[in-house]
Design a protein around this motif. Structure first.
Motif, PDB file in Angstrom:
ATOM      1  N   SER A 105       0.807  -1.222   0.000  1.00  8.20           N
ATOM      2  CA  SER A 105       0.000   0.000   0.000  1.00  8.20           C
ATOM      3  C   SER A 105       0.842   1.274   0.000  1.00  8.20           C
ATOM      4  CB  SER A 105      -0.944   0.003   1.204  1.00  8.20           C
ATOM      5  OG  SER A 105      -0.207  -0.007   2.404  1.00  8.20           O
ATOM      6  N   GLY A 106       2.150   1.156   0.274  1.00  6.94           N
ATOM      7  CA  GLY A 106       3.023   2.334   0.283  1.00  6.94           C
ATOM      8  C   GLY A 106       3.007   3.092   1.591  1.00  6.94           C
ATOM      9  N   ALA A 107       2.586   2.438   2.680  1.00  5.56           N
ATOM     10  CA  ALA A 107       2.566   3.098   3.993  1.00  5.56           C
ATOM     11  C   ALA A 107       3.953   3.090   4.610  1.00  5.56           C
ATOM     12  CB  ALA A 107       1.577   2.382   4.916  1.00  5.56           C
ATOM     13  N   ALA A 108       4.258   4.122   5.404  1.00  6.20           N
ATOM     14  CA  ALA A 108       5.531   4.174   6.113  1.00  6.20           C
ATOM     15  C   ALA A 108       5.513   3.114   7.209  1.00  6.20           C
ATOM     16  CB  ALA A 108       5.722   5.567   6.709  1.00  6.20           C
ATOM     17  N   PRO A 109       6.659   2.513   7.569  1.00  6.34           N
ATOM     18  CA  PRO A 109       8.030   2.792   7.116  1.00  6.34           C
ATOM     19  C   PRO A 109       8.449   2.016   5.863  1.00  6.34           C
ATOM     20  CG  PRO A 109       8.072   1.223   8.919  1.00  6.34           C
ATOM     21  CD  PRO A 109       6.628   1.528   8.668  1.00  6.34           C
ATOM     22  N   PHE A 110       7.485   1.502   5.093  1.00  2.65           N
ATOM     23  CA  PHE A 110       7.795   0.740   3.874  1.00  2.65           C
ATOM     24  C   PHE A 110       7.444   1.556   2.632  1.00  2.65           C
ATOM     25  CE2 PHE A 110       6.292  -2.131   7.249  1.00  2.65           C
ATOM     26  CZ  PHE A 110       7.438  -2.882   7.457  1.00  2.65           C
ATOM     27  N   HIS A 111       7.689   2.873   2.695  1.00  2.00           N
ATOM     28  CA  HIS A 111       7.212   3.790   1.666  1.00  2.00           C
ATOM     29  C   HIS A 111       8.294   4.235   0.687  1.00  2.00           C
ATOM     30  CE1 HIS A 111       9.241   6.325   4.561  1.00  2.00           C
ATOM     31  NE2 HIS A 111       9.320   7.251   3.630  1.00  2.00           N
ATOM     32  N   PHE A 112       9.546   3.758   0.844  1.00  2.91           N
ATOM     33  CA  PHE A 112      10.670   4.381   0.137  1.00  2.91           C
ATOM     34  C   PHE A 112      10.543   4.297  -1.387  1.00  2.91           C
ATOM     35  CE2 PHE A 112      12.219   3.131   4.327  1.00  2.91           C
ATOM     36  CZ  PHE A 112      12.700   4.345   4.774  1.00  2.91           C
ATOM     37  N   TRP A 113       9.865   3.292  -1.891  1.00  2.00           N
ATOM     38  CA  TRP A 113       9.697   3.145  -3.333  1.00  2.00           C
ATOM     39  C   TRP A 113       8.639   4.091  -3.901  1.00  2.00           C
ATOM     40  CZ3 TRP A 113       4.815   1.711  -5.059  1.00  2.00           C
ATOM     41  CH2 TRP A 113       3.941   1.241  -4.084  1.00  2.00           C
ATOM     42  N   PHE A 114       7.730   4.547  -3.048  1.00  2.00           N
ATOM     43  CA  PHE A 114       6.521   5.214  -3.528  1.00  2.00           C
ATOM     44  C   PHE A 114       6.754   6.593  -4.159  1.00  2.00           C
ATOM     45  CE2 PHE A 114       2.333   7.314  -2.539  1.00  2.00           C
ATOM     46  CZ  PHE A 114       1.604   6.624  -3.482  1.00  2.00           C
ATOM     47  N   PRO A 115       7.417   7.551  -3.472  1.00  2.00           N
ATOM     48  CA  PRO A 115       7.588   8.885  -4.090  1.00  2.00           C
ATOM     49  C   PRO A 115       8.451   8.856  -5.350  1.00  2.00           C
ATOM     50  CG  PRO A 115       7.980   8.974  -1.720  1.00  2.00           C
ATOM     51  CD  PRO A 115       7.939   7.535  -2.097  1.00  2.00           C
ATOM     52  N   ASN A 116       9.544   8.075  -5.349  1.00  2.00           N
ATOM     53  CA  ASN A 116      10.418   8.034  -6.521  1.00  2.00           C
ATOM     54  C   ASN A 116       9.713   7.419  -7.724  1.00  2.00           C
ATOM     55  OD1 ASN A 116      12.653   9.171  -5.256  1.00  2.00           O
ATOM     56  ND2 ASN A 116      13.279   7.208  -4.384  1.00  2.00           N
ATOM     57  N   MET A 117       8.856   6.439  -7.463  1.00  2.00           N
ATOM     58  CA  MET A 117       8.144   5.803  -8.562  1.00  2.00           C
ATOM     59  C   MET A 117       7.055   6.717  -9.117  1.00  2.00           C
ATOM     60  SD  MET A 117       6.113   2.327  -8.823  1.00  2.00           S
ATOM     61  CE  MET A 117       4.692   3.309  -9.150  1.00  2.00           C
ATOM     62  N   MET A 118       6.435   7.496  -8.258  1.00  2.00           N
ATOM     63  CA  MET A 118       5.397   8.434  -8.701  1.00  2.00           C
ATOM     64  C   MET A 118       5.958   9.456  -9.684  1.00  2.00           C
ATOM     65  SD  MET A 118       2.184   8.450  -7.179  1.00  2.00           S
ATOM     66  CE  MET A 118       1.750  10.085  -6.637  1.00  2.00           C
ATOM     67  N   GLU A 119       7.242   9.792  -9.520  1.00  2.00           N
ATOM     68  CA  GLU A 119       7.874  10.794 -10.376  1.00  2.00           C
ATOM     69  C   GLU A 119       7.918  10.350 -11.838  1.00  2.00           C
ATOM     70  OE1 GLU A 119       9.598  14.511 -11.001  1.00  2.00           O
ATOM     71  OE2 GLU A 119       8.639  13.689  -9.226  1.00  2.00           O
ATOM     72  N   GLY A 120       7.905   9.049 -12.101  1.00  2.00           N
ATOM     73  CA  GLY A 120       8.017   8.557 -13.470  1.00  2.00           C
ATOM     74  C   GLY A 120       6.696   8.214 -14.126  1.00  2.00           C
ATOM     75  N   LEU A 121       5.561   8.594 -13.503  1.00  2.00           N
ATOM     76  CA  LEU A 121       4.250   8.223 -14.028  1.00  2.00           C
ATOM     77  C   LEU A 121       3.501   9.424 -14.585  1.00  2.00           C
ATOM     78  CD1 LEU A 121       2.983   5.820 -11.207  1.00  2.00           C
ATOM     79  CD2 LEU A 121       4.142   5.214 -13.323  1.00  2.00           C
ATOM     80  N   THR A 122       2.518   9.146 -15.438  1.00  2.00           N
ATOM     81  CA  THR A 122       1.597  10.185 -15.895  1.00  2.00           C
ATOM     82  C   THR A 122       0.596  10.477 -14.778  1.00  2.00           C
ATOM     83  OG1 THR A 122       0.066   8.568 -16.823  1.00  2.00           O
ATOM     84  CG2 THR A 122       1.806   9.391 -18.283  1.00  2.00           C
TER      85      THR A 122
END
Length: 341
Positions: A105-122
């Protein structure tokens, strides 16, 4: 790359995968639904006009595959529990399972992939990732309901979502950290009142849809684009920025209503310290929303005249402004409705 008809098919499969997970009566069936959902979302992320989409697809696949592997491992342990003479600690296995679902789900403290991946999406893909892709993991988390781990995740999520958005100039990362903060509020309701969690998620989905649709229509991805693009149409400008304030939960906008309900439930449950922390972190998120909106609301703000040539489709614009009106004045309309009853 896939054409539009193929992407519609993958979107339908993704919806079916989520429904399989939500309606499944076994953990293995729920895991299968999550895998269908994962494998159908990756083709939707591919985009010829976005060079970062391939990198984002790979990041998403690796993190979700890791979470799925851990989830399947914990499911197998639970299934083998009766055959191993109860030598497996069930609560420990449930904690492993919940950690995997929190990563999905991208909840902390397991969120590290979420913001960087959002940067590459439409923008449309970011909307799916922030909303629809969270439904299945959150439903499975509600079945486990391990309060200690959930409480830790709530605290870290609201702090990470507030602090992470302070120094961001990318709108997609800003929305990602906002999503992590809202996820903390949703998880707090999963512990206490699941119906309010569903209501909170519905309001968050509605306001996020309006914002991402507007950003997509205006083709903006960074803060400096917003500051140089205050358009001649004042209605569009105010609708955009007031929806940002609504997402932050500022009264009297509609986004305040779900937060109000959460505050009421936490007060009834005597969770005063948790409520104080969540409200303080929400004030920080409101700070960086207000930082964006403040200049736009100034009457003497300098605007570029050459941006006035932007044209929009009248039907989409009218529909969007109608939704924005509901988001901005929805709380007032609901209050009037209840006063008339």
């Amino acid at each position: 790359m896939f054409n539009n008809s193929s992407k519609i098919l993958f979107l339908l499969i993704m919806i079916i995968g989520t429904l399989i997970t939500v309606t499944s009566n076994s953990w293995l069936g729920a895991w299968m639904g999550l895998e269908i959902n994962l494998l159908s979302f990756i083709p939707l992320m591919s985009d010829n006009n976005n060079l970062m989409s391939t990198e984002a697809s790979l990041k998403y696949f690796l993190t979700q595959a890791l979470a799925s592997t851990v989830l399947l491992f914990s499911i197998i342990l639970l299934m083998l529990k009766n055959n191993l003479n109860n030598s497996i600690n069930e609560s420990f296995t449930s904690m492993i399972m919940m950690s995997a679902l929190l990563m999905k789900s991208g909840a902390a403290p397991f969120h590290f992939w979420f913001p960087n991946m959002m940067e590459g999406l439409t923008w449309m893909n970011t909307l799916l990732l922030m909303t629809w892709q969270k439904i299945a993991p959150l439903m499975l988390i509600s079945y486990l309901n391990i309060k200690n781990l959930m409480l830790i995740s709530v605290i870290i999520s609201v702090i990470t979502g507030a602090m992470g958005g302070l120094n961001q100039t990318s709108l997609r990362k800003l929305m990602a950290f906002s999503s992590i903060n809202h996820l903390g509020w949703m998880l707090s309701m999963l512990m206490i009142n699941k119906s309010i969690w569903l209501m909170y998620f519905s309001f968050y989905f509605f306001i996020s849809f309006i914002l991402t649709f507007m950003f997509n229509l205006l083709k903006v991805f960074h803060l400096n684009q917003l500051f140089s693009m205050f358009f001649s149409n004042k209605i569009i400008k105010f609708a955009l920025f007031m929806n940002l304030l609504s997402l932050g939960g500022l009264p009297p906008f509609l986004g305040f209503l779900p937060k109000w309900l959460v505050i009421q439930q936490l007060t009834i449950s005597n969770q005063y310290l948790l409520l104080l922390l969540m409200m303080m972190m929400t004030l920080i998120t409101l700070f960086f929303y207000l930082r964006i909106c403040y200049s736009a609301f100034m009457l003497n703000y300098y605007e570029n005249n050459w941006m006035n040539m932007m044209q929009f489709n009248n039907f989409y614009m009218n529909l969007l402004l109608l939704f924005s009106f509901l988001s901005i004045f929805g709380l007032i309309l609901i209050s009037i409705f209840f006063l008339m009853l």
